[in-house]
Design an enzyme around this catalytic site. Structure first.
Site, PDB file in Angstrom:
ATOM      1  N   LYS A 195      10.902 -66.370  -2.893  1.00 42.96           N
ATOM      2  CA  LYS A 195      10.263 -65.704  -1.754  1.00 42.96           C
ATOM      3  C   LYS A 195       8.855 -65.271  -2.131  1.00 42.96           C
ATOM      4  O   LYS A 195       7.905 -65.458  -1.359  1.00 42.96           O
ATOM      5  CB  LYS A 195      11.076 -64.457  -1.367  1.00 42.96           C
ATOM      6  CG  LYS A 195      12.146 -64.707  -0.345  1.00 42.96           C
ATOM      7  CD  LYS A 195      12.583 -63.352   0.201  1.00 42.96           C
ATOM      8  CE  LYS A 195      13.848 -63.460   0.992  1.00 42.96           C
ATOM      9  NZ  LYS A 195      14.375 -62.128   1.336  1.00 42.96           N
ATOM     10  N   GLU A 235      13.181 -48.632  11.801  1.00 41.83           N
ATOM     11  CA  GLU A 235      12.373 -49.693  12.396  1.00 41.83           C
ATOM     12  C   GLU A 235      13.128 -50.278  13.585  1.00 41.83           C
ATOM     13  O   GLU A 235      14.326 -50.453  13.533  1.00 41.83           O
ATOM     14  CB  GLU A 235      12.156 -50.770  11.319  1.00 41.83           C
ATOM     15  CG  GLU A 235      11.395 -51.967  11.771  1.00 41.83           C
ATOM     16  CD  GLU A 235      10.016 -51.606  12.297  1.00 41.83           C
ATOM     17  OE1 GLU A 235       9.284 -50.890  11.609  1.00 41.83           O
ATOM     18  OE2 GLU A 235       9.702 -52.046  13.417  1.00 41.83           O
ATOM     19  N   GLU A 264      13.691 -59.529  16.209  1.00 38.17           N
ATOM     20  CA  GLU A 264      13.317 -60.848  15.713  1.00 38.17           C
ATOM     21  C   GLU A 264      12.744 -61.640  16.881  1.00 38.17           C
ATOM     22  O   GLU A 264      13.182 -61.497  18.019  1.00 38.17           O
ATOM     23  CB  GLU A 264      14.521 -61.552  15.087  1.00 38.17           C
ATOM     24  CG  GLU A 264      14.890 -60.908  13.760  1.00 38.17           C
ATOM     25  CD  GLU A 264      16.098 -61.542  13.091  1.00 38.17           C
ATOM     26  OE1 GLU A 264      16.411 -62.710  13.366  1.00 38.17           O
ATOM     27  OE2 GLU A 264      16.728 -60.836  12.279  1.00 38.17           O
ATOM     28  N   LYS A 315      18.343 -44.771  14.968  1.00 40.60           N
ATOM     29  CA  LYS A 315      18.435 -46.225  14.808  1.00 40.60           C
ATOM     30  C   LYS A 315      19.814 -46.759  15.197  1.00 40.60           C
ATOM     31  O   LYS A 315      19.940 -47.680  16.010  1.00 40.60           O
ATOM     32  CB  LYS A 315      18.132 -46.571  13.351  1.00 40.60           C
ATOM     33  CG  LYS A 315      18.425 -47.986  12.967  1.00 40.60           C
ATOM     34  CD  LYS A 315      17.432 -48.934  13.594  1.00 40.60           C
ATOM     35  CE  LYS A 315      17.876 -50.352  13.431  1.00 40.60           C
ATOM     36  NZ  LYS A 315      16.794 -51.296  13.530  1.00 40.60           N
ATOM     37  N   LEU A 348      20.734 -57.171  30.326  1.00 44.29           N
ATOM     38  CA  LEU A 348      21.885 -57.363  31.208  1.00 44.29           C
ATOM     39  C   LEU A 348      22.120 -58.852  31.418  1.00 44.29           C
ATOM     40  O   LEU A 348      22.560 -59.258  32.481  1.00 44.29           O
ATOM     41  CB  LEU A 348      21.658 -56.659  32.548  1.00 44.29           C
ATOM     42  CG  LEU A 348      21.782 -55.130  32.554  1.00 44.29           C
ATOM     43  CD1 LEU A 348      21.566 -54.588  33.961  1.00 44.29           C
ATOM     44  CD2 LEU A 348      23.144 -54.668  32.025  1.00 44.29           C
ATOM     45  N   ALA A 394      24.359 -61.761  30.934  1.00 43.94           N
ATOM     46  CA  ALA A 394      25.736 -62.055  30.531  1.00 43.94           C
ATOM     47  C   ALA A 394      25.781 -63.422  29.857  1.00 43.94           C
ATOM     48  O   ALA A 394      24.943 -64.283  30.098  1.00 43.94           O
ATOM     49  CB  ALA A 394      26.645 -62.051  31.757  1.00 43.94           C
ATOM     50  N   GLY A 425      24.793 -61.374  18.681  1.00 50.07           N
ATOM     51  CA  GLY A 425      25.068 -61.717  17.289  1.00 50.07           C
ATOM     52  C   GLY A 425      23.891 -61.275  16.455  1.00 50.07           C
ATOM     53  O   GLY A 425      23.185 -60.346  16.827  1.00 50.07           O
ATOM     54  N   CYS A 443      21.983 -57.624  12.950  1.00 52.43           N
ATOM     55  CA  CYS A 443      21.846 -56.177  13.226  1.00 52.43           C
ATOM     56  C   CYS A 443      22.942 -55.611  14.110  1.00 52.43           C
ATOM     57  O   CYS A 443      23.791 -54.857  13.657  1.00 52.43           O
ATOM     58  CB  CYS A 443      20.487 -55.903  13.842  1.00 52.43           C
ATOM     59  SG  CYS A 443      19.139 -56.414  12.764  1.00 52.43           S
TER      60      CYS A 443
HETATM   61  C1  UGA Z   1      18.049 -55.720  17.504  1.00 53.70           C
HETATM   62  C2  UGA Z   1      17.402 -54.618  18.354  1.00 53.70           C
HETATM   63  O1  UGA Z   1      17.106 -55.117  19.650  1.00 53.70           O
HETATM   64  C3  UGA Z   1      16.113 -54.121  17.683  1.00 53.70           C
HETATM   65  O2  UGA Z   1      15.563 -53.064  18.418  1.00 53.70           O
HETATM   66  C4  UGA Z   1      16.460 -53.649  16.268  1.00 53.70           C
HETATM   67  O3  UGA Z   1      15.302 -53.210  15.571  1.00 53.70           O
HETATM   68  C5  UGA Z   1      17.085 -54.797  15.504  1.00 53.70           C
HETATM   69  O4  UGA Z   1      18.269 -55.235  16.184  1.00 53.70           O
HETATM   70  C6  UGA Z   1      17.439 -54.297  14.143  1.00 53.70           C
HETATM   71  O5  UGA Z   1      18.346 -53.469  14.015  1.00 53.70           O
HETATM   72  O6  UGA Z   1      16.761 -54.656  13.157  1.00 53.70           O
HETATM   73  P1  UGA Z   1      17.582 -58.346  17.213  1.00 53.70           P
HETATM   74  O7  UGA Z   1      18.786 -58.372  16.331  1.00 53.70           O
HETATM   75  O8  UGA Z   1      16.345 -59.045  16.791  1.00 53.70           O
HETATM   76  O9  UGA Z   1      17.145 -56.817  17.486  1.00 53.70           O
HETATM   77  O10 UGA Z   1      18.022 -59.009  18.586  1.00 53.70           O
HETATM   78  P2  UGA Z   1      18.168 -58.561  20.108  1.00 53.70           P
HETATM   79  O11 UGA Z   1      16.989 -58.986  20.852  1.00 53.70           O
HETATM   80  O12 UGA Z   1      18.585 -57.151  20.206  1.00 53.70           O
HETATM   81  O13 UGA Z   1      19.388 -59.493  20.546  1.00 53.70           O
HETATM   82  C7  UGA Z   1      20.657 -59.333  19.933  1.00 53.70           C
HETATM   83  C8  UGA Z   1      21.674 -60.274  20.495  1.00 53.70           C
HETATM   84  O14 UGA Z   1      22.006 -59.885  21.830  1.00 53.70           O
HETATM   85  C9  UGA Z   1      21.243 -61.744  20.586  1.00 53.70           C
HETATM   86  O15 UGA Z   1      22.307 -62.548  20.125  1.00 53.70           O
HETATM   87  C10 UGA Z   1      20.986 -61.953  22.071  1.00 53.70           C
HETATM   88  O16 UGA Z   1      21.221 -63.276  22.457  1.00 53.70           O
HETATM   89  C11 UGA Z   1      22.001 -61.012  22.689  1.00 53.70           C
HETATM   90  N1  UGA Z   1      21.651 -60.551  24.051  1.00 53.70           N
HETATM   91  C12 UGA Z   1      20.523 -59.843  24.272  1.00 53.70           C
HETATM   92  C13 UGA Z   1      22.504 -60.846  25.101  1.00 53.70           C
HETATM   93  O17 UGA Z   1      23.553 -61.498  24.916  1.00 53.70           O
HETATM   94  N2  UGA Z   1      22.176 -60.418  26.362  1.00 53.70           N
HETATM   95  C14 UGA Z   1      21.065 -59.708  26.602  1.00 53.70           C
HETATM   96  O18 UGA Z   1      20.834 -59.322  27.770  1.00 53.70           O
HETATM   97  C15 UGA Z   1      20.215 -59.404  25.538  1.00 53.70           C
END
Ligand code: UGA
Length: 447
Positions: free
Chosen positions: A37, A159, A163, A215, A261, A263, A268, A271
Site C-alpha cells: 500500500k 468520520e 464510499e 457514529k 428509502l 428498497a 452491505g 460499515c
Molecule cells: C456508510 C454511511 O452512510 C456513512 O455515513 C459512514 O461514514 C460509513 O458507512 C462508515 O461507517 O464508514 P457506506 O458504507 O459507504 O457509508 O455506504 P452507504 O451509502 O451508507 O450504503 C450502504 C448500503 O446500503 C449499500 O449496500 C447500499 O446499496 C444500501 N442502500 C443505501 C440501500 O439498500 N438503500 C438505500 O436507500 C440506500
C-alpha cells in the site's frame, strides 16, 4: 507555524483523510503497516477505487511532478511520532470472527506502536468506529505508554464519509463531531478543521462516549431506514402495492425525507452490517441490550432480502431448480462507484444461485478483481453484454449508472430470454418493457 499531521492507516478512510489534510494546507505523513500500500501511495496510486481520490493524492504526494509535496508516506513509527502535532488513527475495526463484537486489534496495535514514540506534546485523534468506552480506555493507555505522559492526549472524532463520495464528504463534511477533554484538544481540532468550519460545517463539541455513540447511532439509523423500506417492500409484495411509489409519497413528508428509502436487496459493505452488530454486542456488555434488540430485526430484514431475490429469480425461471439455468448478474460491488465487495448483497445473491446449480456470470464496472478474489468459483465477464450472452434471466444487483444507460434492445439480442429482475429498483421499467423485456422488481409485483 502550520500544524503537522499524521494519518495512521491508509484504507478508504485514512487515504482520503491524508489527501484532504494536504489539500487543506497541512504537512501530512501517512503510515500503513502494509508495504504494498505504501509503495503504491508513494507513486500517487490509490489501492482501491474511489472517485477523485487519485487526482487529489497526485496533487499533493511528494515527488510527483507539479505536486505541492505536502503529503508523504512511511512505515516508520518513530518518524511518525517525531513528525506530528496531531495524529489521526484511521485503521479499520472489522467484525470479529464468529462474534458480533468488533475486532479492536488494529486500533490497539496502532496505539501500542505510536505511543512509545511520543516524546513531546501530541494530540492523538481516533477516527475509527469503535465500541463506546474505547476512547476512555485508550486515553489511559496513551498516557501510560508515551514518554510525554499527560502531554500525549486523546480526542475522538468519528468520520461519516460514504464510499463513492469520500473526497467530497471529507473536504465538505455535513458535520464535524469532536469528543475532547481539554481546551487544548478543542483548539487544535478547531485549527485542523478551520476551513470546512468557515465554509459552514457545524462543529459539534462533546465528550468521549457521545462522540463514539454519534457514529454508531448514525449508522444504525441509516440501516433502520433501509430495512424499514424493505419491510414495506415485503408488505407490498403480499398486498400488490408498489414500494417505489410508496417511498416517493412518504418521502414528501419532510420529517421522513426521500433519502435512503430505496428498497431492494439491502445494505452491505464494511460499515453498516458490522456496525449495528458491534453496537448490539456493546450494549449487551453495558447492560443496555434491550434498547437495541430492534437492531436484530433490522439485521434480519436486511439479510432476508438477499434470499428473497434468489426466490424471485427462481419463480421467474418457472419455480423449479436453477440447474442448467444461465443467470447474468450485473453488479458485484456493495454499492455503485466503489470496488468494495465486502458483505456485498449482489455477490451474496450470485453465490447463492451458483451454489444451487445456476450458471452465474457476473460483471461489475470496478469490482471484478475483488469479486474474483472473494468468489473465485463464479464466472466473470468483461462487459455487461458479455455477461448477459445466452442468459435465461438478468439480475440487476448494483445500481451503477452504466447499467441504467444500457440499451435494453441491444441486450435483448444477446440473451436467450428477455427477463430482467431489478434488485435495486433503479432501472426504468417502461424502457425495458418497450424493448420486449419482462421486468420485475422487489416490492413492486404489479409495477
Ligand atoms: C456508510 C454511511 O452512510 C456513512 O455515513 C459512514 O461514514 C460509513 O458507512 C462508515 O461507517 O464508514 P457506506 O458504507 O459507504 O457509508 O455506504 P452507504 O451509502 O451508507 O450504503 C450502504 C448500503 O446500503 C449499500 O449496500 C447500499 O446499496 C444500501 N442502500 C443505501 C440501500 O439498500 N438503500 C438505500 O436507500 C440506500
Amino acid at each position: 507555524m502550520a500544524l503537522k499531521i499524521t494519518v495512521i492507516g491508509t484504507g478508504y478512510l485514512g487515504a482520503t483523510h491524508a489527501a484532504a489534510m494536504a489539500e487543506l494546507g497541512f504537512e501530512v505523513l501517512g503510515l500503513d503497516v502494509v508495504p504494498e500500500k505504501i509503495e503504491m501511495l508513494k507513486r500517487g496510486e490509490v489501492p482501491m477505487y474511489e472517485p477523485g481520490l487519485e487526482e487529489l493524492l497526485r496533487k499533493h504526494v511528494a515527488g510527483i511532478e507539479g505536486s505541492s509535496g505536502r503529503l508523504r508516506f512511511t512505515m516508520d513509527w518513530a518518524e511518525v511520532g517525531e513528525f506530528g502535532d496531531v495524529h489521526f488513527v484511521c485503521v479499520n475495526t472489522p467484525q470479529k470472527h464468529g462474534e458480533y463484537a468488533c475486532d479492536m486489534s488494529y486500533v490497539d496495535a496502532a496505539f501500542e506502536s505510536l505511543a512509545p514514540h511520543l516524546h513531546g506534546p501530541a494530540l492523538v485523534v481516533g477516527k475509527s468506529t469503535v465500541p463506546v468506552g474505547s476512547a476512555d480506555r485508550l486515553a489511559a493507555r496513551l498516557v501510560e505508554l508515551a514518554p510525554a505522559g499527560e502531554d500525549a492526549e486523546l480526542a475522538w472524532n468519528p468520520e461519516f464519509l460514504r464510499e463513492g463520495f469520500a473526497v467530497n464528504d471529507t473536504l465538505h463534511p455535513d458535520r464535524i463531531v469532536v469528543g475532547v477533554r481539554s481546551e487544548r484538544a478543542e483548539k487544535l481540532l478547531r485549527e485542523v478543521y478551520a476551513t470546512p468550519v468557515t465554509a459552514g460545517s457545524p462543529f459539534v463539541l462533546t465528550d468521549f462516549p457521545t462522540a463514539e455513540l454519534v457514529k454508531t447511532s448514525a449508522n444504525s439509523f441509516l440501516a433502520t431506514k433501509i430495512s424499514f423500506i424493505n419491510a414495506m417492500a415485503e408488505v407490498c409484495e403480499a398486498a400488490d402495492g408498489d414500494v417505489v411509489k410508496l417511498a416517493e409519497a412518504i418521502g414528501h413528508d419532510e420529517r421522513i425525507g426521500k433519502k435512503f428509502l430505496r428498497a431492494g436487496i439491502g445494505f452491505g459493505g464494511g460499515c453498516l452490517p458490522k456496525d449495528i452488530r458491534a453496537f448490539m454486542a456493546r450494549a449487551g456488555e453495558l447492560g443496555a441490550d434491550q434498547a437495541l434488540t430492534f437492531l436484530r430485526e433490522i439485521d434480519s430484514i436486511n439479510m432476508r432480502q438477499r434470499g428473497q431475490m434468489v426466490e424471485l429469480a427462481r419463480e421467474a425461471l418457472g419455480g423449479g431448480s436453477f440447474l442448467g439455468k444461465r443467470v447474468a448478474v450485473l453488479g458485484a460491488a456493495f454499492k455503485p462507484d466503489s470496488d468494495d465487495v465486502r458483505d456485498s448483497p449482489a455477490l451474496n445473491v450470485a453465490g447463492q444461485i451458483h451454489l444451487q446449480g445456476g450458471q452465474v456470470t457476473v460483471y461489475d464496472p470496478k469490482g471484478m478483481a475483488n469479486a474474483r478474489r472473494l468468489f473465485p468459483t463464479l464466472a466473470y465477464a468483461d462487459s455487461a453484454i458479455e455477461a448477459v450472452r445466452g442468459a435465461d434471466v438478468v439480475l440487476h444487483l448494483t445500481e451503477w449508472r452504466e447499467f441504467r444507460e444500457l440499451d435494453p434492445a441491444v441486450l435483448g439480442e444477446a440473451v436467450t430470454t428477455r427477463l430482467v429482475l431489478d434488485g435495486r429498483n433503479a432501472l426504468d421499467p417502461e424502457v425495458w418493457r418497450r424493448a420486449g423485456w419482462t421486468y420485475r422488481a422487489m416490492g413492486r409485483p404489479t409495477a
